[in-house]
Design an enzyme around this catalytic site. Structure first.
Site, PDB file in Angstrom:
ATOM      1  N   THR A  10      28.957  14.589  -2.828  1.00  0.00           N
ATOM      2  CA  THR A  10      29.043  13.253  -3.412  1.00  0.00           C
ATOM      3  C   THR A  10      29.713  13.259  -4.773  1.00  0.00           C
ATOM      4  OG1 THR A  10      27.041  12.535  -2.235  1.00  0.00           O
ATOM      5  CG2 THR A  10      27.661  11.272  -4.177  1.00  0.00           C
TER       6      THR A  10
ATOM      7  N   THR B   7      24.358  17.403  -1.853  1.00  0.00           N
ATOM      8  CA  THR B   7      22.919  17.568  -2.069  1.00  0.00           C
ATOM      9  C   THR B   7      22.127  17.814  -0.788  1.00  0.00           C
ATOM     10  OG1 THR B   7      22.540  15.159  -1.971  1.00  0.00           O
ATOM     11  CG2 THR B   7      22.976  16.122  -4.137  1.00  0.00           C
TER      12      THR B   7
END
Length: 337
Positions: free
Chosen positions: A13, A91
């Protein structure tokens, strides 16, 4: 002399941009980062760094074991050229990668910090820049000879960390081990918790993606589930995810028989708890004692990510007769002694 850090941009991200299909990985992260830092007060105090961007960026939900070999190979190939390493990673599987790197890079004497973000750097309001700057500062220190996750100001041992929150900025924690440090008004390190520098014993193996499977127990689980998982002869290890202190549904005789047969065939089964805190005490209850009789290994307080990657690593690097003994030893701080 100013310390020199290698930033490895693997995807995630932190470097994504919005598209019609949602956030997608895009190349050119170094240019965006340096442009951002030119607008950041005090950026001159940061360590020197270079950026290595993977040719094929990884959306972390698509992470495969061969990516660990690639990332470990990049770090070891550049080990002597840099004072520390910063891996930018998605993540969702960050804790798996941090755990695996800790096993591959045993005996390290410099920091490898893994970070990412919940909001891309390209967004006006984001957590990406703070995570990256804090990680750079930790990576520039000479007192952190281990793989860590730095996220939302927390410095966590990589093989003790898990992603506990899907969208909150404090997504990562290590429920069974204290923070190694924190970045607040000051940068703090809890040196008494850190591993000691060692002599490099790096092993970057190739992995068989079928070698390890995860078997969670749940009310009503059928023996067929275990039978189907274990029918593949390539499966050499199982992470058994049980209740409480390591308790399986031992009244399910067929399921216990499947586990027993697998152990007899040489499959290594490691038992960890579904609880976030605490550890397996295999035999504290009669149900858990059944696993002792079968020959299942108690995984103590290993996280799911650490148990999975440690078993993968040992199966790829050790003779079969050594795997069980090494699974119950703490190799790099991943479990209670």
């Amino acid at each position: 002399m100013k310390r020199n850090i290698l930033i490895i941009y693997a995807g995630g991200t932190i470097g994504m941009q919005a598209s019609e299909k949602g956030y997608v990985p895009v190349a050119g992260f170094e240019q965006r980062l340096r442009a951002q830092l030119r607008r950041t007060t005090g950026a001159s105090e940061l360590p020197a760094f270079e950026v290595l961007e993977l040719e094929q960026l990884i959306d972390s939900a698509n992470l495969q074991p061969h990516h660990w070999t690639e990332l470990g190979g990049i770090i070891t190939a550049h080990w002597q050229q840099y004072d520390g390493f910063l891996l930018l990673h998605g993540t969702d599987t960050m804790a798996y990668t941090a755990s695996m790197l800790s096993f591959m890079l045993q005996g390290m004497d410099k920091p490898v910090i893994v970070t990412g973000s919940q909001i891309p750097l390209a967004q006006l309001r984001n957590d990406a820049l703070d995570n990256l700057l804090s990680s750079l500062m930790f990576a520039a220190g000479d007192a952190i000879p281990e793989v860590c996750i730095c996220f939302n100001g927390r410095l966590l041992r990589g093989n003790r960390a898990s992603k506990l929150k899907s969208s909150a900025l404090d997504a990562f924690d290590s429920p069974n081990f204290g923070w190694l440090g924190q970045a607040g008004i000051d940068i703090e390190l809890h040196t008494e918790l850190l591993l000691q520098s060692g002599t490099a014993d790096f092993k970057i193996p190739d992995f068989n993606p079928d070698a390890v499977v995860i078997l969670p127990v749940y009310p009503g689980i059928s023996a067929r589930i275990a039978r189907d998982l274990l029918s593949n002869p390539a499966v050499k290890g199982v992470v058994l995810h049980t209740y409480g202190a390591g308790n399986p549904p031992d009244a399910n005789g067929e399921l216990m028989a499947e586990l027993d047969n697998a152990v007899r065939r040489g499959v290594t089964i490691v038992n960890i708890t579904q609880c976030l805190q605490g550890q397996v005490s295999q035999g504290a209850y009669a149900t858990g004692a059944t696993l002792n009789r079968i020959g299942v290994i108690p995984g103590r307080d290993l996280t799911l990510e650490a148990a999975f990657t440690k078993l993968h690593f040992l199966l790829a690097t050790q003779p079969a007769d050594r795997v069980k003994g090494l699974m119950i030893q703490s190799l790099c701080g991943e479990m209670a002694q």
